[in-house]
Design a protein around this motif. Structure first.
Motif, short mmCIF file in Angstrom:
data_model
loop_
_atom_site.label_atom_id
_atom_site.label_comp_id
_atom_site.label_asym_id
_atom_site.label_seq_id
_atom_site.Cartn_x
_atom_site.Cartn_y
_atom_site.Cartn_z
N LYS B 10 30.68 42.24 39.75
CA LYS B 10 29.94 41.30 40.60
C LYS B 10 29.36 40.17 39.76
O LYS B 10 29.43 39.01 40.13
N ALA B 14 30.21 36.21 39.83
CA ALA B 14 29.19 35.18 40.03
C ALA B 14 29.31 34.11 38.95
O ALA B 14 29.20 32.90 39.23
N ALA B 17 32.31 32.02 39.82
CA ALA B 17 32.05 31.13 40.96
C ALA B 17 31.27 29.90 40.51
O ALA B 17 31.56 28.78 40.94
N SER B 79 38.33 37.31 44.11
CA SER B 79 37.71 36.88 42.85
C SER B 79 38.61 35.84 42.18
O SER B 79 39.81 35.76 42.49
#
Ligand SMILES: [Zn+2]
Lengths: 179, 200
Positions: B10, B14, B17, B79
């Motif tokens: 995760k 992040a 992103a 992802s």
């Protein structure tokens, strides 16, 4: 469970070798035991490929090649809107076109008047995402800010390769039998 | 996959992103960072698909350029790693199809592996490895992989060499998990035949 089904399930990791039904089958089936032993050998052989690593200068070479390709003048024109809308979107575009026709919207009504913002070539800069969601005639130009390739920018070279991904290593199926 | 690996993923997603957002705004350092974070895994995938180092670097460059141009379309539904792998698989398969007209040349095996600790350990334990030289094994392995169709080879490379779980492969290839398992079963059965002398 028949042999093929059992092998599929064990190789596909949907069956547990410790499952009583699986154990019973394997205890009585030399073919399946041999098959799984060969499969385990293949998995161990394939694991050898993991030992092949790129050389430590790969990262620097890749970065240099990409920067050079992106700084080439053709890189700007290489950014293109998709040639055709995605199939799922296509019917919406068609529907929109029909609605526009029905509403009798003349092209002149859509064209901005002189002096108004938006007059001139249909250039969408900085908002490529919106541009890509809009139906594009084939000659439409989408400008995207090119990565600035500054002379004298620090060359980001990190020797060695690191990977942040978690690796799940497939394990050969190992089944122990009591004599 | 272990339970504690999930928060890591995760966090990685992040970071990716944020890098994508910055790269879309024209921040070249963000795109450099994307390349830095993902090139090694993509290199592995492409190299094991082609068994050719120079081709791998050409394809890798093409993959990142394609990703750069498509970055504004990246919606973050999967992802960044999954998305990049998808581009890499498609680009590699296209390249292989084009290249098929000319003969595919396989690179010489990597002699440095023979000296690696991992190989020494394997060779000490397993008789097929004990009786063959590493160059022989690698040549046979590469040749055996090339006998598989691209879709079967892709699954073997991703799962058995790169250690990608079935579910993640299904996302990368946009197919069902059942299809991934089925291709893997079929490919490994073919490899048993190709590598019969080492998998008796
Ligand atoms: Zn059986």
């Amino acid at each position: 469970m028949n042999c093929v089904r059992l092998r599929r399930r064990l190789v596909g990791e949907t069956a547990n070798p410790g499952d009583p039904e699986v154990r019973r089958h394997l205890e009585g089936c030399a073919e399946c035991r041999a098959y799984l032993a060969r499969d385990a050998a293949v998995v161990r052989l394939l694991a050898l490929k993991r030992l092949e690593r790129p050389d430590p200068m790969l990262e620097a070479r890749v970065l240099a090649r990409i920067r050079s390709a992106l700084s080439a003048p053709s890189a700007a024109s290489a950014y293109q809107a998709p040639a055709a809308p995605a199939p799922a979107m296509a019917w919406r575009y068609a529907l929109a076109a029909v609605l526009l026709l029905l509403l009798g919207l003349d092209q002149t009504l859509l064209r901005p008047r002189r002096g108004e913002p938006g007059a001139g070539a249909p250039v969408v800069a900085g908002v490529p995402e919106r541009a890509l969601e809009t139906p594009q005639p084939t000659s439409f130009v989408v400008e995207m800010p090119l990565l600035p390739m500054r002379a004298g920018a620090p060359v980001l070279v990190q020797p060695g390769i690191s990977t942040t991904d978690t690796v799940h290593k497939p394990q050969p199926i190992v089944i122990h039998f009591e004599p | 996959m272990s339970a504690e690996a999930k928060p890591d993923r995760k966090a990685e997603a992040a970071v990716d992103a944020a890098l994508v957002r910055r790269a879309c705004r024209g921040d070249s350092r963000a795109f450099d960072e994307i390349v830095r974070r993902h090139h090694a895994r993509l290199y592995g995938l492409i190299y094991h698909m082609t068994s050719h180092r120079e081709d791998t670097e050409d394809i890798l460059q093409a993959v990142f350029l394609r990703a750069y141009r498509s970055l504004p379309r990246f919606r973050g539904k999967s992802s960044l790693s999954t998305w990049l792998h998808r581009i890499a698989v498609n680009t590699t398969i296209n390249f292989i199809h084009r290249r098929k007209r000319a003969a595919m040349s396989l690179n010489d095996p990597d002699a440095a592996i023979e000296r690696s600790e991992e190989y020494q350990e394997l060779a000490a334990r397993d008789s097929p490895f004990r009786d063959a030289t590493i160059s022989e094994l690698q040549r046979k392995l590469n040749a055996a992989l090339q006998t598989l169709s691209e879709k079967h080879r892709t699954v073997v490379v991703l799962h058995d060499i790169q250690g990608v779980p079935h579910e993640e492969i299904a996302r990368m290839l946009k197919c069902s998990v059942g299809t991934v398992r089925s291709r893997l079963f079929y490919a490994r059965r073919l490899l048993q035949g190709e590598l019969a002398e080492y998998a008796p």
